[in-house]
Design an enzyme around this catalytic site. Structure first.
Site, PDB file in Angstrom:
ATOM      1  N   GLU A 161       9.735  15.430  16.055  1.00  0.00           N
ATOM      2  CA  GLU A 161      10.129  15.324  14.650  1.00  0.00           C
ATOM      3  C   GLU A 161       9.301  16.310  13.821  1.00  0.00           C
ATOM      4  O   GLU A 161       8.077  16.257  13.813  1.00  0.00           O
ATOM      5  CB  GLU A 161       9.873  13.904  14.149  1.00  0.00           C
ATOM      6  CG  GLU A 161      10.369  13.711  12.732  1.00  0.00           C
ATOM      7  CD  GLU A 161      10.206  12.286  12.227  1.00  0.00           C
ATOM      8  OE1 GLU A 161       9.145  11.684  12.491  1.00  0.00           O
ATOM      9  OE2 GLU A 161      11.128  11.796  11.566  1.00  0.00           O
ATOM     10  N   GLY A 216       6.915   4.771   8.402  1.00  0.00           N
ATOM     11  CA  GLY A 216       6.095   5.979   8.571  1.00  0.00           C
ATOM     12  C   GLY A 216       6.313   6.552   9.948  1.00  0.00           C
ATOM     13  O   GLY A 216       7.369   6.347  10.562  1.00  0.00           O
ATOM     14  N   SER A 217       5.294   7.237  10.455  1.00  0.00           N
ATOM     15  CA  SER A 217       5.449   7.929  11.737  1.00  0.00           C
ATOM     16  C   SER A 217       5.412   6.936  12.896  1.00  0.00           C
ATOM     17  O   SER A 217       4.794   5.874  12.809  1.00  0.00           O
ATOM     18  CB  SER A 217       4.319   8.952  11.895  1.00  0.00           C
ATOM     19  OG  SER A 217       3.073   8.290  11.833  1.00  0.00           O
ATOM     20  N   THR A 218       6.034   7.329  13.989  1.00  0.00           N
ATOM     21  CA  THR A 218       6.021   6.497  15.200  1.00  0.00           C
ATOM     22  C   THR A 218       4.590   6.317  15.703  1.00  0.00           C
ATOM     23  O   THR A 218       4.209   5.232  16.145  1.00  0.00           O
ATOM     24  CB  THR A 218       6.936   7.137  16.266  1.00  0.00           C
ATOM     25  OG1 THR A 218       8.283   7.038  15.779  1.00  0.00           O
ATOM     26  CG2 THR A 218       6.845   6.444  17.605  1.00  0.00           C
ATOM     27  N   GLU A 219       3.821   7.385  15.588  1.00  0.00           N
ATOM     28  CA  GLU A 219       2.424   7.337  16.032  1.00  0.00           C
ATOM     29  C   GLU A 219       1.666   6.217  15.300  1.00  0.00           C
ATOM     30  O   GLU A 219       0.998   5.388  15.918  1.00  0.00           O
ATOM     31  CB  GLU A 219       1.845   8.710  15.663  1.00  0.00           C
ATOM     32  CG  GLU A 219       0.557   9.076  16.248  1.00  0.00           C
ATOM     33  CD  GLU A 219       0.099  10.402  15.611  1.00  0.00           C
ATOM     34  OE1 GLU A 219       0.885  11.054  14.882  1.00  0.00           O
ATOM     35  OE2 GLU A 219      -1.062  10.750  15.838  1.00  0.00           O
ATOM     36  N   CYS A 247      13.421  10.510   7.564  1.00  0.00           N
ATOM     37  CA  CYS A 247      13.308  10.091   8.960  1.00  0.00           C
ATOM     38  C   CYS A 247      14.647  10.217   9.669  1.00  0.00           C
ATOM     39  O   CYS A 247      14.700  10.345  10.881  1.00  0.00           O
ATOM     40  CB  CYS A 247      12.747   8.681   9.048  1.00  0.00           C
ATOM     41  SG  CYS A 247      13.456   7.600   7.828  1.00  0.00           S
ATOM     42  N   GLU A 290       9.921   0.925  10.540  1.00  0.00           N
ATOM     43  CA  GLU A 290      10.973   1.938  10.378  1.00  0.00           C
ATOM     44  C   GLU A 290      10.276   3.272  10.578  1.00  0.00           C
ATOM     45  O   GLU A 290       9.445   3.673   9.764  1.00  0.00           O
ATOM     46  CB  GLU A 290      11.598   1.790   8.985  1.00  0.00           C
ATOM     47  CG  GLU A 290      12.973   2.399   8.904  1.00  0.00           C
ATOM     48  CD  GLU A 290      12.949   3.755   8.261  1.00  0.00           C
ATOM     49  OE1 GLU A 290      12.875   4.753   9.012  1.00  0.00           O
ATOM     50  OE2 GLU A 290      12.993   3.808   7.019  1.00  0.00           O
ATOM     51  N   LYS A 319       0.854  -1.208   0.000  1.00  0.00           N
ATOM     52  CA  LYS A 319       0.000   0.000   0.000  1.00  0.00           C
ATOM     53  C   LYS A 319       0.878   1.242   0.000  1.00  0.00           C
ATOM     54  O   LYS A 319       1.512   1.582   1.002  1.00  0.00           O
ATOM     55  CB  LYS A 319      -0.928   0.041   1.213  1.00  0.00           C
ATOM     56  CG  LYS A 319      -2.006   1.113   0.994  1.00  0.00           C
ATOM     57  CD  LYS A 319      -2.586   1.696   2.237  1.00  0.00           C
ATOM     58  CE  LYS A 319      -1.779   2.770   2.860  1.00  0.00           C
ATOM     59  NZ  LYS A 319      -1.661   4.034   2.100  1.00  0.00           N
ATOM     60  N   GLY A 333       3.017   3.780  13.636  1.00  0.00           N
ATOM     61  CA  GLY A 333       3.694   2.511  13.931  1.00  0.00           C
ATOM     62  C   GLY A 333       3.061   1.813  15.132  1.00  0.00           C
ATOM     63  O   GLY A 333       2.889   0.592  15.148  1.00  0.00           O
TER      64      GLY A 333
HETATM   65  P1  ADP Z   1       2.964  10.829   7.656  1.00  0.00           P
HETATM   66  O1  ADP Z   1       2.410  11.330   8.956  1.00  0.00           O
HETATM   67  O2  ADP Z   1       4.348  11.240   7.422  1.00  0.00           O
HETATM   68  O3  ADP Z   1       2.059  11.007   6.477  1.00  0.00           O
HETATM   69  P2  ADP Z   1       2.081   8.218   8.257  1.00  0.00           P
HETATM   70  O4  ADP Z   1       2.720   7.372   9.280  1.00  0.00           O
HETATM   71  O5  ADP Z   1       0.760   8.830   8.539  1.00  0.00           O
HETATM   72  O6  ADP Z   1       3.146   9.274   7.830  1.00  0.00           O
HETATM   73  O7  ADP Z   1       1.905   7.406   6.888  1.00  0.00           O
HETATM   74  C1  ADP Z   1       2.777   6.424   6.411  1.00  0.00           C
HETATM   75  C2  ADP Z   1       1.948   5.333   5.769  1.00  0.00           C
HETATM   76  O8  ADP Z   1       1.093   4.781   6.744  1.00  0.00           O
HETATM   77  C3  ADP Z   1       1.047   5.799   4.622  1.00  0.00           C
HETATM   78  O9  ADP Z   1       1.011   4.807   3.622  1.00  0.00           O
HETATM   79  C4  ADP Z   1      -0.307   5.917   5.304  1.00  0.00           C
HETATM   80  O10 ADP Z   1      -1.387   5.750   4.415  1.00  0.00           O
HETATM   81  C5  ADP Z   1      -0.244   4.755   6.280  1.00  0.00           C
HETATM   82  N1  ADP Z   1      -1.150   4.870   7.424  1.00  0.00           N
HETATM   83  C6  ADP Z   1      -1.591   5.993   8.039  1.00  0.00           C
HETATM   84  N2  ADP Z   1      -2.440   5.664   9.057  1.00  0.00           N
HETATM   85  C7  ADP Z   1      -2.523   4.317   9.085  1.00  0.00           C
HETATM   86  C8  ADP Z   1      -3.215   3.372   9.910  1.00  0.00           C
HETATM   87  N3  ADP Z   1      -4.012   3.759  10.894  1.00  0.00           N
HETATM   88  N4  ADP Z   1      -3.056   2.052   9.640  1.00  0.00           N
HETATM   89  C9  ADP Z   1      -2.251   1.636   8.656  1.00  0.00           C
HETATM   90  N5  ADP Z   1      -1.580   2.475   7.853  1.00  0.00           N
HETATM   91  C10 ADP Z   1      -1.698   3.793   8.051  1.00  0.00           C
END
Ligand code: ADP
Length: 501
Positions: free
Chosen positions: A405, A252-255, A308, A274, A199, A257
């Protein structure tokens, strides 16, 4: 094998790609979303819609996971020899290299980064990743193990291990290096014999979809790679939670993750992450100061700070603090910010309106906390998502701009006096992704490299990536390592086989 496409042919191909709503790749076919919905992806240099893309949600993810499951459990993929699997991955690298101009152009239009960067870094690094991992397909070996089994005296055994693919893998990637992150994820998974549902980020789905065309052209069996664009809260969450997925790999973000970890508990799928960073970049007075200035600037401004591992906390030994900070600020002021498609642009727009708001918000917070900008400090222009490369001084460790960050071109510079006191300060972060050290004293450099709690330490360089070099985080920067041979552990599992002779 370099491309020979003319500018006119390139424009025509890119225009054709952007013209029709892009479909998703499921079970070897390009299909619309089951809901029929599409979503827009934007050109961040203008804020205008670039293309429409099929909007995958839970139903599409379910179809894609089932296709990947079939391909793994009973398709021709699992019967391919390791050599043939490796050849397919290598062929994909060749095809990608041949289409470098299309990929670089599309990446720049969708993500905003300068075309020169996409052409020199993103696409070649992706090609190299597929080639590097292709070689591993034939080298996934187990071991023979002499066992003693004290409770069966006199018995003999032949024991060995097999390294087997982990199965169906869900991969969720971010928008900062859209093609390269797809390559980091797909290449090892395929080399190890897994099947995949990928995705891409909703902000930048296009190059992953173009890669899907090459995956088909290379001849991967149907269902081995499925690509489902869509939003994180719907498609991403459904993939992370799906019971037929054996492993989820997320960048992606720690949140988010943490949400992935929760979603994975249903079937206890394996998880690798990561995540974010707030990396310290440390300049000593005994460094080659000019090199350190250039390195500190590129550590934060490369890819507009949307890395990152960006060197976003710049620690400088007090005697050279003013010189280094003035040098970095001078470099920041010289950076030509503009559309990534314009020749001569060093820094493009941030990826999205949301990201622009986030960075501007942090700039405001920093000023309120007492920081001052030696360069930059605000949004640029009215159209597109541009922000000035910014150097903040008068910062202290407890400020939000030093702890959190920002994911933009904003560095917080902080002086230090005592190298001993530096270690706890540099490690004072919930993150531990990367760090930089600038000194000519190699003993000091290696002592500090060992003391820093970070997954990567660069000495007298920064942002050096290679397919062979593992990358990943300590602390809340992640679980597991990507690239290098370490990543093979994420996509294989060990089976112990024991025979009584
Ligand atoms: P940013 O805040 O930098 O956009 P995210 O961590 O939100 O980074 O996004 C990184 C990836 O995680 C993207 O592909 C996003 O669609 C996906 N993503 C965001 N929220 C969720 C979630 N709740 N579950 C799974 N994937 C998610």
């Amino acid at each position: 094998m370099a491309t020979t496409i003319s500018p006119a042919q390139l424009d025509a191909r890119v225009a054709e790609f952007l013209d029709k709503p892009r479909k998703m790749l499921i079970d070897g076919k390009w299909v619309d979303a089951i809901s029929g919905k599409t979503f827009p992806t934007y050109n961040p240099a203008t804020g205008e819609v670039l293309a429409q893309v099929a909007e995958g949600d839970a139903a599409d993810i379910d179809a894609a996971v089932k296709a990947a499951r079939r391909a793994f459990d009973s398709g021709p993929w699992s019967r391919l020899t390791a050599s043939d699997r490796g050849k397919l991955v290598w062929k994909l690298a060749d095809l990608l290299e041949r289409h470098i101009e299309e990929f670089a152009t599309l990446e720049t239009l969708d993500n905003g980064k300068p075309l020169t960067v996409a052409r020199a870094a993103d696409v070649p690094l992706a090609v190299d990743m597929f080639r590097y991992m292709a070689g591993w397909a034939t080298k996934l070996e187990g071991t023979t193990i002499p066992i003693s089994v004290p409770y069966t005296p006199g018995a003999n055994y032949h024991a060995y291990t097999l390294r087997e693919p982990v199965g169906v893998v869900g991969q969720i990637i971010p928008w900062n290096f859209p093609l390269l992150m797809a390559a980091w994820k797909l290449a090892p998974a395929l080399a190890c014999g897994c099947t995949v549902v990928l995705k891409p980020a909703e902000q930048t789905p296009l190059t992953a979809l173009l890669l899907g065309e090459l995956i088909q052209e290379a001849g991967f069996p149907d269902g081995v790679v499925n690509i489902v664009p869509g939003y994180g809260e719907t498609a991403g969450a459904a993939l992370a939670a799906h019971d037929l997925v054996d492993k989820i790999a997320f960048t992606g973000s720690t949140e988010v993750g943490k949400l992935i970890v929760h979603a994975a508990t249903g079937n206890l799928k394996k998880v690798s992450l990561e995540l974010g960073g707030k990396s310290p970049n440390v300049v000593f007075q005994d460094s080659d100061v000019e090199a350190a200035i250039g390195g500190a600037a590129s550590a934060i401004f490369f890819n507009h700070g949307q890395c990152c591992c960006a060197g976003s906390r710049l620690y400088v030994e007090r005697p050279v603090f003013d010189r280094v900070v003035e040098g970095v600020a001078a470099k920041a002021k010289k950076i030509k910010v503009g559309s990534g498609m314009e020749p001569g642009t060093h820094m493009g727009p941030l990826v999205s309106e949301e990201q622009l708001q986030r960075v501007c918000n942090y700039l405001e917070i920093g000023m309120k906390e007492g920081a001052t900008a030696m360069a930059g400090g605000k949004k640029l222009g009215e159209k597109g998502y541009f922000v000035e490369p910014t150097v903040l001084v008068n910062t202290k460790e407890d400020m939000r701009v030093v702890q959190e960050e920002i994911f933009g071109p904003v560095v917080a510079a902080i002086p230090f006096d005592d190298p001993e006191e530096l270690v706890p300060r540099a490690n004072n972060s919930m993150y531990g992704l990367a760090a930089g050290i600038w000194t000519k004293d190699i003993s000091k450099a290696h002592r500090l490299a060992s003391a820093l709690r970070a997954g990567t330490v660069w000495i007298n360089c920064y942002n050096i990536f290679d397919a062979a070099l593992p990358f990943g985080g300590y602390k809340q920067s992640g679980w597991g390592r990507e690239m290098g041979k370490d990543v093979l552990n994420l996509y294989t599992q060990t089976k112990a086989v024991c025979t009584r002779l």
